[in-house]
Design an enzyme around this catalytic site. Structure first.
Site, short mmCIF file in Angstrom:
data_model
loop_
_atom_site.label_atom_id
_atom_site.label_comp_id
_atom_site.label_asym_id
_atom_site.label_seq_id
_atom_site.Cartn_x
_atom_site.Cartn_y
_atom_site.Cartn_z
N HIS A 1 26.68 20.15 39.61
CA HIS A 1 26.29 21.27 40.85
C HIS A 1 24.68 20.91 40.89
CE1 HIS A 1 29.67 24.48 40.25
NE2 HIS A 1 29.90 23.45 40.16
N SER B 1 33.07 31.96 33.61
CA SER B 1 34.47 31.82 33.96
C SER B 1 34.96 30.88 34.49
CB SER B 1 35.07 33.26 34.42
OG SER B 1 34.21 33.28 35.56
N ASP C 1 37.71 18.36 44.66
CA ASP C 1 36.41 18.69 45.69
C ASP C 1 35.06 18.50 44.91
OD1 ASP C 1 37.42 21.14 44.29
OD2 ASP C 1 36.12 22.19 45.71
N ARG D 1 29.38 40.53 31.34
CA ARG D 1 30.15 39.56 30.96
C ARG D 1 31.14 40.15 30.03
NH1 ARG D 1 30.24 35.16 34.31
NH2 ARG D 1 28.47 35.29 35.52
N ASP E 1 37.62 20.27 32.55
CA ASP E 1 36.55 20.76 33.68
C ASP E 1 35.43 21.50 33.07
OD1 ASP E 1 35.38 21.01 36.23
OD2 ASP E 1 36.81 22.72 36.89
N HIS F 1 40.03 19.34 39.64
CA HIS F 1 39.89 19.52 41.28
C HIS F 1 39.29 18.21 41.68
CE1 HIS F 1 35.33 20.61 40.61
NE2 HIS F 1 36.11 21.02 39.75
N GLU G 1 38.16 24.09 44.54
CA GLU G 1 37.54 24.93 43.33
C GLU G 1 35.93 25.24 43.84
OE1 GLU G 1 36.04 25.45 39.37
OE2 GLU G 1 35.32 24.14 40.95
ZN LIG Z 1 34.54 21.88 37.92
ZN LIG Z 2 32.03 22.64 39.72
#
Ligand SMILES: [Zn+2]
Ligand SMILES: [Zn+2]
Ligand SMILES: [Zn+2]
Ligand SMILES: [Zn+2]
Lengths: 481, 481
Positions: B450, B422, B100, B348, B200, B98, B167
């Protein structure tokens, strides 16, 4: 019956003047919680003081200093103290009441302007903020003074007054002031007080006058659990670490049962079961399970036994779980493992429970239960604030007088109630003066104090005024013997 | 080793060009969650498409339509699809990534400008938003394409690309698009795909490359309890009525133990215990209890057995209590009995658990436990949302190829990991294409995706690029036999 007909007739003949008095008082928006209204609270104190003076009461303002609210320094409304009568052959009764009110705005859902007294003659109700809490009751006393002044009749007792303008905002400065005044001994305006009378609560229902002889205390706790250094993601860390929320929920679940039983060992046990005489009081109370369920809006009473349910509120301690600080509280979904959480709960107390004797039981129990969990998180239970419960001797002449007055005016026996909440000044007077304190409500359970469309029934205002006057005569009659 | 030295040397010789490429990409603030940045997301898609084209990839945009966000209608960034190679003698590998990124502002606590790639040569780190999530990895693939294009070497496999720009904002429209594309059969850009490769996620630590073959699913629940018609005051009603919070806390306390065990009967039991081979994987993982406790910031691991703790995240279901809606959550003290409360928790999931087979167990159990409480309040447990778990066959040639590539480039065996969270697209590809999916991370556990100061180590970027290329050669070597 000890009350002169002359007095009772005067009340019936002058009701318009009494309505006008309540109208004038309601028109002053003496909202103690709103800094912008502080001048109105002061103005209301002035108004009340001038009324007392007009009927021969000597007055004094007791300055309480200043308060800082939202960065502004505000003058606290002084107490309005008063005294009339010094006859050593008469009892001396101290009256307490408050002249401040809760906030109100038409837009909150009022059907009428909250600060304009509206007399609905169809329903026989007087609508307005403060009508029942507590301007109606304090003006009831003024009405009694007016009657005696105009009739040139001496009062049957010596009277002392203590009117407050910060009751709805935590009574700042009140307790210290009362203790300081009492300390002055012979120079105290409370000197020689034989009993206290407060009219600032409500009947149990809409039908039966009551006398209130007990209030619960409270002990408020914060149960802290901390684990991780920061909130965690449940995907990344679920089932790797001890989660503070899991521990907190387990501990909170060990405090109280679904049926209200307090699970902290020793707390419920402190309270002796009711004897037959007490049981009779509860069985006699004019209150049904339907009344409870109507007032809470759901059929969720803990029992179908009326006396049991009423004792739950009036003579039992209770433990309520209020909420959790630090966990996810929003709408929607968040998969957080909160790092630090704090459970809030409180215990309502009845004698002989006090925050001092209950807190160690709570803390020891939670320590033990937390140890049993085997968690590596950290736990502490903080006592946050509280107050003692109060129960009065309801066989005292102070109550007997009120009982007889109720019979005389309402033609029925009063209910004897205890309240589940607290009115802290009651305990302060009881402890500072060491005398009997009586709570004798003027209004009904559905008056909506603190709510929209607050009202006082015309009959409660007028009969209530008679009741207060009659109580004074019954005190005299009972105690001169 | 199947990887030509020519390719590896090219990577070493052209690192400045690769840094420049990552710098250009990081400079485009393609924050999908910020409507004001939507044009930047589109621009980033254009940039990526032009790069693919430059190295001989045929491209196509798959339009995803529009989205309404905060009252504004926004164009969704189209998927960038690509294909190169149609040799029937070669395997066809589909790459997902991704373009973004998460929001970032210097004022959040960044040491450098988040949208300016900063090469700290002392630490050997490349700082910038998207460096590791997921611009570094997708540009790793572009680097591989550049190398082959410049060296005029054919790629060892046929390649397909699916790059997404939403994403970080719920992948709106992605699943439908993938299923629709697959349905086209021979005309589908995914036609003939033999395996999927996604880069990722992250290594388990900062030292050991890993291959990831599992992800947990989730089932999110809202446990509603309602009683009174409105919030009550605990003084007036404490111990008269069934309190919703008491019931909720009791039920939530019956869901999970302090040690993480799920108390809903049948849920944990669904998961078979690990066999010897699996146990060996966990024992071999380069991860210690100290690593866990350092990353959570407290010594609160559920066990001192490393394998047990790792299995807790990777191959066990977990149940976390997230919080309560409707109760008091503020600082300070409030003596409310909340009328309606909603407990939030989620489980989970690991195979064979699914939201479909776990939810009835949860609901039946809570129904039974609520009945046992004997409360007159109302309870319901709502399944709110969820997703299935995914576990892949890690003995498939797709994993073997990645294993050999890791040995070739990093001179060590990869860790075999399962993630606790996930990555929904993984399951979508697995189900829609019916082929093996490999997760092969480029970055390390401490990259801070993040978070502030997101980084990618230079060595992970360059060796990671080699790893991705090498993986393609190993696929060829393993499958041409
Ligand atoms: Zn990612
Ligand atoms: Zn991410
Ligand atoms: Zn009041
Ligand atoms: Zn009030």
């Amino acid at each position: 019956m000890a009350t002169p007909a002359e007095f009772l007739n005067y009340i019936d003949s002058n009701k318009d003047a009494f309505f006008a008095r309540l109208r004038d008082a309601v028109a002053i928006p003496s909202v103690s919680g709103d800094p912008a209204r502080r001048d109105d609270v002061l103005r209301m104190g002035d108004y009340l003081e001038s009324q007392l003076k007009a009927y021969g009461v000597e007055t004094k303002r007791a300055e309480l200093g200043e308060q800082v609210s939202e960065g502004k320094t505000l003058k606290l409304p002084p107490l309005v103290l008063g005294r009339i009568g010094n006859d050593p052959g008469k009892k001396t009764i101290l009256i307490y009441g408050h002249f401040d009110v809760q906030p109100a705005a038409k837009s909150d859902g009022w059907n009428t302007e909250p600060f304009e007294l509206t007399h609905d003659s169809k329903s026989g109700r007087l609508y307005g903020r403060g009508s029942t809490d507590d301007k109606g009751p304090i003006l009831g006393w003024v009405n009694v003074l007016q009657a005696h002044h105009e009739l040139q009749k001496p009062l049957p007792v010596n009277m002392r007054f203590c009117f407050e303008g910060m009751e709805e905002s935590g009574s700042e400065g009140l307790d210290d002031m009362i203790y300081a005044e009492v300390k002055k001994g012979k120079d105290s305006w409370f000197h020689g007080v034989d009993a206290v009378c407060i009219s600032d609560n409500y009947w149990l229902n809409t039908r039966t006058p009551c006398l209130t002889y007990g209030l619960r205390g409270i002990a408020y706790y914060k149960l802290h659990i901390s684990g991780p250094g920061a909130d965690l993601h449940s995907g990344a860390f679920g089932r790797m670490v001890h989660e503070p929320m899991t521990d907190l929920i387990h501990l909170m679940g060990k405090l109280v049962d679904t049926d209200g039983r307090i699970l902290v060992p020793g707390v419920d046990d402190m309270v002796a079961p009711p004897n037959e005489e007490e049981k009779a009081i509860y069985n006699k109370l004019d209150y049904s399970i339907e009344d409870v369920e109507e007032s809470v809006g759901a059929p969720i009473a803990l029992s179908s036994d009326k006396a049991a349910v009423l004792m739950g509120r009036m003579r039992s301690s209770s433990l309520s779980l209020h909420g959790i600080e630090g966990a996810f509280y929003g709408v929607g979904a968040k998969t957080v493992i909160p790092a630090t959480v704090c459970g809030k709960f409180s215990i309502r107390l009845v004698p002989p429970q006090t925050p001092e004797n209950v807190t160690p039981l709570v803390q020891r129990y939670l320590d033990e239960e937390f140890k049993k969990l085997g968690s590596k998180n950290k736990m502490s239970c903080e006592y946050y604030h509280g107050g003692r419960p109060w129960v009065e001797d309801y066989k005292h002449w102070n109550y007997q007088a009120a009982h007889r007055a109720t019979q005389a005016i309402y033609k029925q026996d009063p209910d004897y109630t205890r309240e589940g909440g607290s009115i802290p000044v009651t305990l302060t007077f009881a402890e500072a003066l060491g005398v009997n304190v009586l709570l004798i409500p003027m209004g009904r359970s559905d008056d909506g104090a603190h709510s929209t469309n607050e009202k006082l029934d015309v009959s409660n205002y007028l009969e209530g005024t008679k009741l207060l006057g009659s109580y004074l005569y019954e005190v005299q009659a009972l105690t001169k013997a």
